[in-house]
Design an enzyme around this catalytic site. Structure first.
Site, PDB file in Angstrom:
ATOM      1  N   GLU A  65      -1.870  17.097  39.147  1.00  0.00           N
ATOM      2  CA  GLU A  65      -2.335  16.934  37.417  1.00  0.00           C
ATOM      3  C   GLU A  65      -2.215  18.370  36.956  1.00  0.00           C
ATOM      4  OE1 GLU A  65      -5.090  14.406  36.507  1.00  0.00           O
ATOM      5  OE2 GLU A  65      -4.154  13.890  34.388  1.00  0.00           O
ATOM      6  N   LYS A  74       1.326  10.453  30.578  1.00  0.00           N
ATOM      7  CA  LYS A  74       0.309   9.875  31.207  1.00  0.00           C
ATOM      8  C   LYS A  74       0.046   8.618  30.217  1.00  0.00           C
ATOM      9  CE  LYS A  74      -4.442  10.662  32.572  1.00  0.00           C
ATOM     10  NZ  LYS A  74      -5.274  11.877  33.325  1.00  0.00           N
ATOM     11  N   CYS A  87      -2.358  10.286  37.282  1.00  0.00           N
ATOM     12  CA  CYS A  87      -3.996  10.009  37.449  1.00  0.00           C
ATOM     13  C   CYS A  87      -4.489   8.602  37.189  1.00  0.00           C
ATOM     14  CB  CYS A  87      -4.498  11.196  37.171  1.00  0.00           C
ATOM     15  SG  CYS A  87      -6.365  11.317  37.858  1.00  0.00           S
TER      16      CYS A  87
HETATM   17  N1  LIG Z   1      -7.501  12.977  35.740  1.00  0.00           N
HETATM   18  C1  LIG Z   1      -7.795  11.693  35.527  1.00  0.00           C
HETATM   19  O1  LIG Z   1      -7.577  10.927  34.849  1.00  0.00           O
HETATM   20  N2  LIG Z   1      -9.035  11.523  36.149  1.00  0.00           N
HETATM   21  C2  LIG Z   1      -9.761  10.397  35.676  1.00  0.00           C
HETATM   22  C3  LIG Z   1     -10.684   9.976  37.024  1.00  0.00           C
HETATM   23  C4  LIG Z   1      -9.918   9.167  37.911  1.00  0.00           C
HETATM   24  O2  LIG Z   1      -9.062   8.445  37.647  1.00  0.00           O
HETATM   25  O3  LIG Z   1     -10.302   9.055  39.242  1.00  0.00           O
END
Ligand SMILES: NC(=O)NCCC(=O)O
Length: 384
Positions: free
Chosen positions: A120, A196, A233
């Site tokens: 990401e 996203k 993510c």
């Molecule tokens: N980049 C992101 O969405 N991180 C959030 C934490 C997770 O989903 O573990």
């Protein structure tokens, strides 16, 4: 590159401490049917060692069918540290990341990778914890013709490889920021992009300060090698998000991520793997590595002391198959390239066996979901 004081990997610890006679059984129960180690070319192994990153290769097998030829391809997952300190000039940071990932892509090409996916927002430190706008928004680029997309187009053309490039996107004209994955075809053309869908509001992940919730639905890209989708993510915590990509026909779903040990590590091995099982497809979970230090302190809004870093991004990238098996993960501490061979025929074979998608009661779910999304929704609870 490595973060040497951190625990290296679960797999390594199991290998060193479980007696040989029991190890295969432990692995079967924990990871499913054993994946086969891939023989990778010596030039690739030597190059990875010289450039100081881990290189691992595994293969999933499907049964040979009478009417359909196998659909075998190789995917590559790249995990890496932020190369320069977070206060280095923006262009220098981006260029250093391009150089690092470029050399890893060279090795992926030597290993015959057909589809390569990065982590990401791979061109920048994960600065969304800080809530500062400058200089972090300067890392945002056009998905269609920004410097990173042009860099990926060159890689794609040179290596005849599909490249999935998750970046911070700046939409031209409107200046809206998005967390986007650009899909570059092996021809070098930009096939499209996907954004996203879910923005985290947990711990230090203050991403809503920076970019908007995706507005592009659940696009699937028909590449020369198979139908792919990108669930970025935090979307991996949403089973319905995976499901929507699967409904649109995704055979492989990539999950480029940035997440830290204290927050999500026990969930990491389960979520993408469960999505592969539930949706009769392959899933590829990719996480960055290392600890990124920021000049200004920030708090997590939980009454605890202010700090200069998120904690450790634990890497551990892996691929899961529809039969519930998974590859071992890359290390928690080192840059790495995971090369995985898969036969997409396995998706239908497992669907015919378990039939999760066939037995889903979609009309019923749709009816309740529609009612639940309405403001006057009353849950159906029977009381004595
Ligand atoms: N980049 C992101 O969405 N991180 C959030 C934490 C997770 O989903 O573990």
């Amino acid at each position: 590159m490595s973060s040497s004081c951190e625990f290296e990997s679960l797999e390594k610890t199991l290998e060193s401490h479980i007696p040989e006679a029991e190890l295969a059984e432990v692995r079967r129960i924990l990871f499913g049917k054993e994946t086969q180690k891939l023989e990778l070319p010596l030039c690739a192994v030597e190059s990875a060692a010289q450039r100081d990153f881990e290189l691992k290769g595994f293969g999933f097998r499907a049964s040979v069918e009478q009417l359909r030829p196998p659909r075998v391809l190789r995917v590559g997952l790249v995990q890496h540290h932020s190369v320069l300190p977070t206060d280095a000039p923006v262009q220098e940071q981006i260029s250093a990341m391009h150089r690092r990932v470029g050399e890893m892509a060279e090795v992926a090409a030597m290993c015959g990778v057909n589809i390569l996916c990065f982590q990401e927002t791979w061109t920048m430190p994960f600065a969304f914890c800080t809530r500062e706008k400058e200089p972090w928004t300067e890392f945002a680029e056009s998905a269609e013709d920004g410097q990173t997309t042009r860099f990926c187009q060159e890689l794609a053309r040179k290596h005849n490889m599909v490249v999935v490039s998750p970046i911070l996107e700046r939409e031209e004209l409107s200046d809206t920021l998005w967390n986007t994955a650009v899909v570059v075809s092996n021809s070098g053309n930009v096939m499209g992009k996907t954004r996203k869908n879910h923005i985290p509001r947990v711990g230090d992940f203050n991403e809503s300060t920076y970019y908007m919730e995706g507005n592009m639905g659940h696009t699937v890209f028909q590449t020369q090698f198979g139908r792919i989708a990108v669930n970025i993510c935090y979307g991996r915590h949403h089973p319905l998000n995976w499901f929507m990509f699967s409904l649109n026909g995704a055979e492989i779903i990539f999950n480029p991520s940035a997440t830290v040990g204290a927050l999500s590590e026990p969930m990491w091995p389960i979520e993408a793997r469960n999505a592969a099982i539930a949706n009769h497809c392959f899933t590829c979970a990719i996480n960055r590595v290392g600890t990124e230090h920021f000049k200004s302190e920030f708090t997590s809004g939980d009454g605890k002391k202010a700090h200069h870093d998120f904690g450790h991004f634990y890497g551990s990238s892996y691929v899961a198959a529809p039969d519930g098996s998974r590859t071992p993960g890359l290390s928690r501490t080192r840059d790495g390239l995971l090369v995985v061979e898969m036969d997409l025929n396995l998706n239908r074979q497992i669907s015919d066996k378990w039939s999760f998608k066939m037995t889903g009661r979609y009309a019923e779910y749709a009816e309740l979901l529609t009612r639940a999304a309405a403001p006057d929704f009353k849950p159906k609870i029977v009381k004595e």
